[in-house]
Scaffold this motif. Structure first.
Motif, PDB file in Angstrom:
ATOM      1  N   CYS A   6      -0.511  -0.303   4.246  1.00 55.55           N
ATOM      2  CA  CYS A   6      -0.624  -0.828   2.887  1.00 55.55           C
ATOM      3  C   CYS A   6       0.364  -1.987   2.742  1.00 55.55           C
ATOM      4  O   CYS A   6       1.566  -1.790   2.905  1.00 55.55           O
ATOM      5  CB  CYS A   6      -0.336   0.237   1.832  1.00 55.55           C
ATOM      6  SG  CYS A   6      -0.277  -0.468   0.164  1.00 55.55           S
ATOM      7  N   CYS A   9       2.940  -1.083  -0.228  1.00 52.08           N
ATOM      8  CA  CYS A   9       3.905  -0.016   0.079  1.00 52.08           C
ATOM      9  C   CYS A   9       4.665  -0.342   1.365  1.00 52.08           C
ATOM     10  O   CYS A   9       5.702   0.257   1.634  1.00 52.08           O
ATOM     11  CB  CYS A   9       3.193   1.320   0.232  1.00 52.08           C
ATOM     12  SG  CYS A   9       2.386   1.882  -1.270  1.00 52.08           S
ATOM     13  N   CYS A  64      -0.246   3.436  -4.192  1.00 47.37           N
ATOM     14  CA  CYS A  64       0.162   2.485  -5.219  1.00 47.37           C
ATOM     15  C   CYS A  64      -1.011   1.975  -6.059  1.00 47.37           C
ATOM     16  O   CYS A  64      -0.807   1.248  -7.013  1.00 47.37           O
ATOM     17  CB  CYS A  64       0.868   1.312  -4.561  1.00 47.37           C
ATOM     18  SG  CYS A  64      -0.211   0.383  -3.440  1.00 47.37           S
TER      19      CYS A  64
HETATM   20 ZN   LIG Z   1       0.230   1.190  -1.293  1.00 46.77          ZN
END
Ligand SMILES: [Zn+2]
Lengths: 112, 1011
Positions: A6, A9, A64
């Motif tokens: 990600c 993140c 997220c």
């Molecule tokens: Zn994320």
């Protein structure tokens, strides 16, 4: 099960945390009313189906919740690159596999 | 007689892993047997001279144990002492015995022991020719029922337990630098070399101890028995804290991005039921940076006539039983081989003190090392010959041996008979490439070893040892050491040298590529030559498939069922391909490759589900009032993941009676529903209004603070996918409600548009469904009741329909929305979820005098249908536009921004005549409630197939109207008001109805707007 990085993140996480949301970079026409039915139909209904590199939109759903892009090889499932919304891919897509509906999608719906 | 085939005294193997001081009693097919600790069921049965372990699937022929590992096709057992502990598909070769173990043949009908092969074989043979499945599925489907019954009865196929499994299973997530699959000489060596760099290593093996093939062979390592090396190596690994060792743990699945699943059987080798507090099986979900496949190889049997008679075994399996278990499966051995390696089986047999009749070698010569050993032992070698046919019934009595020409394709002399009770064969080894195929790899053929090896599809996987086609032990150890170091370095560690044990170097002659031994008769006329034992596929069957025009090996496999059993054709695939290739006049690689899918061996459902059973099987969501509903006798309905009260029966009431009572109470007094499951999204930011304008079909620019508005959401295709009321709390703060089932989708929908298309809009979303409880009171007495509990001014002139007020209700802060899904005067009281029960109980305390009545989803559905309010997903199906729903009033085409779906509402297809439109229906007989889903026709007398113009979407009995009401979608329905339509039913009757407005009750809305 994929291992996906990600970009928000900044961590690799299991595929279970993510949700694939289809082809990336489908830009909504700025003036839908000016388009023909066919051009609008291209935007709403028609998607690429390449064998090889494909730009995809993913969401870190149970993380997220940010959307991001992925270039993924649809034959080997290898993830070639991950990039954020607003960025452009470095890896080009493979040619789309011709399908029987191609005759209906002559008109370019998306003007970038 | 006890264990006649157990080797004892001086002949016993010193390396045996069974403990003769620990006898164990178990039962097989209800008969008691004795073995020793360390025995598998297979080794114990062979020790007890049990030849027949099952009947074949199709021909009902008696079958014995063939192999000693995962590749066993015949000895497939049903295990379990009680109904609850039944486990099907257990390979006798992989299950240790324990005191009291009970097992049965799965392929046993009519009886494993009694010989009715003649009858059954003929019966089944006639019913199931090659291509049986293919032809059956092409045939009328009703015949399949007949066939299926016979096949299931005949084959057994194992069965699932009928009682609840009392054991506990679990799942564990693991991360490793290097996962080594297989704990034989290659796996141990690779693990040592990787672990010594400091890399995190997992070493997993499917057997009950490490050592792999070394446990079956008599090799020396570094000049000492191999077991010494195994013990020292495992000691070193076990004490290193960067290493995890797993035994009884099969790496069954190799998934994308080096994610592998390991099925660990923690107590299965010792107990029928796991001891209190212990886990029976564990599924390890491993993400590894590098994977080393040290999976070894499966020996290939040679295909010849009657090669399925019990006593025909793999050469390596015979060695395993002798060396590892001190069991010699017969008295007189005849060995047939195309390679040097299998000679060891004859030597092992000889050393156990029993007779080796001869070694039949298909080649004209063998390697010097084995020839010298055979000569020293006085074993006769017959070159350039083959066993063409075994004879016997439930065990072998003798074998026919004939000379072969140099191609191996023809017999070149006359037959000689050899009496024997065991035939061991070897045509070489198939690397266990299974895992390498699971994510898309396609094994490649190596002519020099006559086998497929893993390809380079996965850059983070290394195959080594016999699993990569290496056979001399010296080469295996050297290569595996390099693989271990290489894998560790690929993870960022720094191995500079490798170390490995030294094995003896032997003079080895090349093996001969031969798979199918020719017979005097053509294959189709010769005694059956089995390729796939588990599914009774013969060489003749494969040749027939080719003859019938199947050229691709994948088609041949589907036509014959080759490799379709629970063993996935571990023994049969290559032999089958070789026979098909020969018939096609092609090479094996030209014919195709062999591919395997997860799982390598069968996995129990228990291990797959882990702890996700019973109440953890699926998520259940409860509102904050759930316990009250339970205590007050609610019947529940599933709405998405939510458990919602369906209705609240009183006494002996039927559902119909309860719903009628709840409806009338709401229409005449006050009803209350827990509406907490409604999706609630908190939307804030200076651009919130603009955002709502874009995602809803109607306009939001002028919605004043303190007002609510109903909105429809469409996809870009113009079809309605959700609806709900959104309220303005302040100029940049709104609360959106969604359907209970659509909340997650709507939230996602808002995010994707905001993040990918309109990031310039400053707006924030927060799901607050669980934070707010919604208590909705409805009915003429609702205002009186609420008035007793709140400081909010309920004056209907100022707190009007579709207004929102904030204040205190029953002592807690609340938002009260005057919105209605019943058509009555309604207040939706929103409070923090943890206050909900207190407020709810206060409402009942004060509401008792108004006969406050709790109602559930069914009454809610009736009340809203009386008012013609739609339920998205019930009255719509993804093909309805707002205009199809006659809700054009909720569309604002004049908005500046072209809202989502707007352009599609002008598409040729969405504006055409005669689209299906939502209308009301009144049945001619007021008491008849038409079933939901009933198809609608205009002419009830039309011949079938009739012209269907729509269907009923909602249908109820309305207590207040004392008649049935329905909603339906009908082609051009809005122009057909007053027309008669008909609903033909499955029982032959037809229901007549009239098209009407869907607003059946209080069409002017006076009740909800009441002042
Ligand atoms: Zn994320």
């Amino acid at each position: 099960m994929f291992l996906i990085y990600c970009p928000y993140c900044e961590e690799e996480r299991a595929e279970e945390e993510f949700h694939a949301s289809g082809e990336a970079h489908i830009v909504r026409p700025t003036d839908p009313e000016s388009l023909s039915d066919e051009a609008w139909g291209d935007y709403v209904f028609f998607r690429k189906n390449p064998r090889g590199n494909h730009h995809e939109l993913w969401q870190h759903t149970t993380g997220c919740r940010k959307f991001f892009y992925m270039t993924r090889d649809t034959a080997t499932y290898e993830i070639k690159e991950i990039y954020k919304v607003g960025e452009q891919p470095k890896v080009a897509t493979a040619p789309a596999v011709p399908n029987k509906y191609d005759q209906f999608s002559s008109e370019q719906a998306v003007k970038k | 007689m006890s264990q006649p085939n157990r080797i004892q005294g001086n002949n016993a193997s010193a390396q045996s892993r069974v403990d003769v001081s620990k006898p164990i009693t178990f039962s097989f097919n209800n008969k008691p047997y004795t073995g020793y600790a360390g025995d598998t069921i297979a080794s114990a049965l062979l020790a007890n001279d049990v030849d027949v372990v099952g009947r074949s699937f199709k021909y009902g022929r008696p079958r014995g144990i063939v192999a000693a590992g995962a590749e066993e096709p015949n000895a497939i057992l049903q295990l379990g002492k009680t109904e609850a502990t039944q486990v099907p598909n257990i390979r006798a070769t992989q299950q240790l015995i324990y005191e009291g173990l009970e097992c049965h043949s799965t392929n046993g009908w009519p009886s494993t022991e009694r010989d009715v092969m003649g009858v059954v074989g003929k019966l089944f043979g006639r019913f199931m020719p090659p291509g049986f499945y293919y032809k059956t599925f092409m045939a009328p489907s009703k015949l399949w029922m007949t066939y299926e019954k016979m096949i299931r009865k005949g084959a057994g196929l194992g069965r699932s337990p009928k009682a609840v499994d009392p054991d506990t299973y679990e799942t564990i997530n693991q991360h490793a630098d290097v996962l080594v699959v297989g704990g034989g000489p290659a796996g141990i060596t690779a693990a040592l070399n990787a672990a010594r760099t400091g890399a995190r290593v997992i070493l997993a093996d499917e057997q009950n101890e490490f050592g792999g093939n070394l446990l079956s062979q008599t090799d020396l390592l570094d000049g000492a028995p191999a077991q010494d090396w195994i013990d020292n190596s495992i000691d070193e690994l076990a004490t290193a804290d960067n290493v995890t060792l797993l035994i009884n743990a099969t790496v069954n699945g190799y998934h994308d991005h080096n994610f592998l699943t390991i099925h660990e059987r923690c107590t299965d080798q010792s107990f029928d039921l796991a001891p209190e507090g212990e886990i029976r099986q564990r599924m390890h979900r491993v993400r590894a940076k590098q994977v080393i496949l040290a999976t070894g190889a499966h020996e290939r049997p040679l295909v010849f006539g009657n090669n399925d008679i019990p006593g025909c075994m793999l050469a390596s399996a015979v060695s395993t039983y002798i060396n590892r278990y001190n069991v010699v499966p017969g008295k007189k051995l005849l060995l047939m081989t195309s390679n040097d390696n299998a000679y060891n089986t004859a030597f092992d047999w000889h050393n156990s003190g029993r007779l080796v009749r001869a070694i039949i070698d298909t080649r004209p010569a063998a390697g010097k090392t084995v020839v010298k050993k055979a000569t020293d032992a006085g074993i006769e070698i017959i070159y350039s010959s083959a066993i063409v046919q075994a004879q016997g019934n439930t065990c072998i009595s003798n074998a026919m041996v004939a000379p072969l020409d140099e191609t191996g394709e023809k017999l070149s002399g006359s037959v000689k008979q050899y009496d024997c009770d065991t035939i061991a064969t070897s045509s070489g080894w198939n690397p266990a490439v299974h895992l390498s195929c699971h994510t898309g790899g396609r094994p490649t053929w190596r002519e020099d070893i006559q086998g497929f090896v893993p390809d380079n599809f996965n850059k983070n996987m290394i195959a080594t040892g016999a699993g990569n086609g290496l056979y001399p032990l010296t080469e295996i150890l050297q290569d595996a050491a390099s693989a271990g170091a290489f894998a560790a370095n690929a993870c960022g560690f720094n191995a500079t040298k490798t170390s490995y044990a030294k094995a003896a170097v032997e003079d080895v002659a090349p093996s001969m590529p031969i798979f199918h031994i020719p017979h005097f008769k053509p294959t189709s006329r010769a005694p059956k030559q089995f390729v796939d034992f588990q599914l009774d596929v013969t060489a003749a069957g494969i040749e027939l498939a080719v003859q019938e025009g199947f050229e691709s090996i994948e088609h041949v496999k589907r036509y014959t069922a080759l490799g379709f059993g629970t063993d996935q054709g571990k023994l049969s695939n290559i032999n089958g391909m070789a026979i098909a290739a020969k018939k096609l006049g092609k090479t094996i690689p030209e014919t195709g490759t062999t591919v395997f899918r997860p799982n390598y061996t069968p996995v129990t459902f228990g291990a797959i589900s882990g702890r996700n059973v019973n109440e953890f099987f699926d998520i259940e969501r409860y509102s904050a009032l759930h316990t009250w509903h339970v205590e007050n006798g609610a019947e529940f309905e599933d709405v998405g993941q939510w458990k919602r009260p369906w209705y609240f029966p009183k006494g002996e009431e039927s559902m119909h009676e309860a719903v009628n009572r709840e409806c009338l109470a709401t229409r005449n007094g006050v009803g209350i529903i827990d509406a907490s499951t409604l999706g609630k999204i908190d939307i804030q930011g200076p651009d919130a209004r603009e955002f709502l304008n874009r995602v809803y079909t109607n306009a939001w620019s002028k919605l004043p603070v303190g007002r609510c508005r109903y909105g429809l959401m469409c996809g870009e295709d113009g079809m309605v996918f959700d609806d709900g009321v959104t309220s303005c709390i302040s100029d940049n703060h709104f609360i959106m409600t969604t359907t209970s089932g659509g909340a997650a989708h709507v939230f996602n929908w808002l995010e994707i548009w905001h993040q990918t298309e309109w990031p310039e809009l400053e707006v924030y979303f927060n799901s607050v469904t669980d934070q707010w409880a919604t208590l909705s009171i409805s009915g003429p007495k609702a205002r009186l009741l609420l008035g007793e509990l709140t400081d909010i001014d309920l004056n209907p002139d100022t707190f009007k329909f579709m207004d929102l007020r904030e204040g205190v209700v029953a002592g807690v802060p609340a938002r009260v929305f005057r919105i209605s899904f019943t058509g009555e005067q309604s207040y939706e009281i929103n409070v923090q979820a943890n206050y909900a029960l207190a407020v709810w109980e206060k409402l009942f305390e004060h509401g008792a005098k108004y006969d406050i009545t709790p109602y559930g989803t069914e009454t809610m559905h009736v009340l809203r249908a009386e008012k013609g309010f739609i339920i998205v997903g019930q009255d719509t199906d993804g093909s309805m536009t707002p205009y199809d729903l006659d809700m054009g009033w909720a569309v604002s085409p004049a908005k500046e921004f072209s809202f989502l779906g707007k352009r599609s509402l002008a598409r040729e297809d969405t504006v055409k005549e005669n689209r299906k439109q939502l209308v009301g229906l009144k049945t001619t007989d007021a008491k008849t409630v038409a079933p939901e889903g009933s198809q609608i026709v205009l002419d009830p007398n039309q011949k079938i197939p009739m012209t269907m113009v729509g269907h009923v979407t909602s249908s109820y009995y309305s207590a207040v109207l004392e008649r049935s009401i329905a909603m339906a979608v009908i082609k051009g329905g809005l122009d057909k008001m007053g027309d008669k339509v008909y609903m033909p039913q499955a029982d032959g009757t037809t229901i007549e109805a009239e098209i009407c407005s869907p607003v059946f009750y209080d069409p002017k809305g006076e009740r909800q707007n009441v002042k």
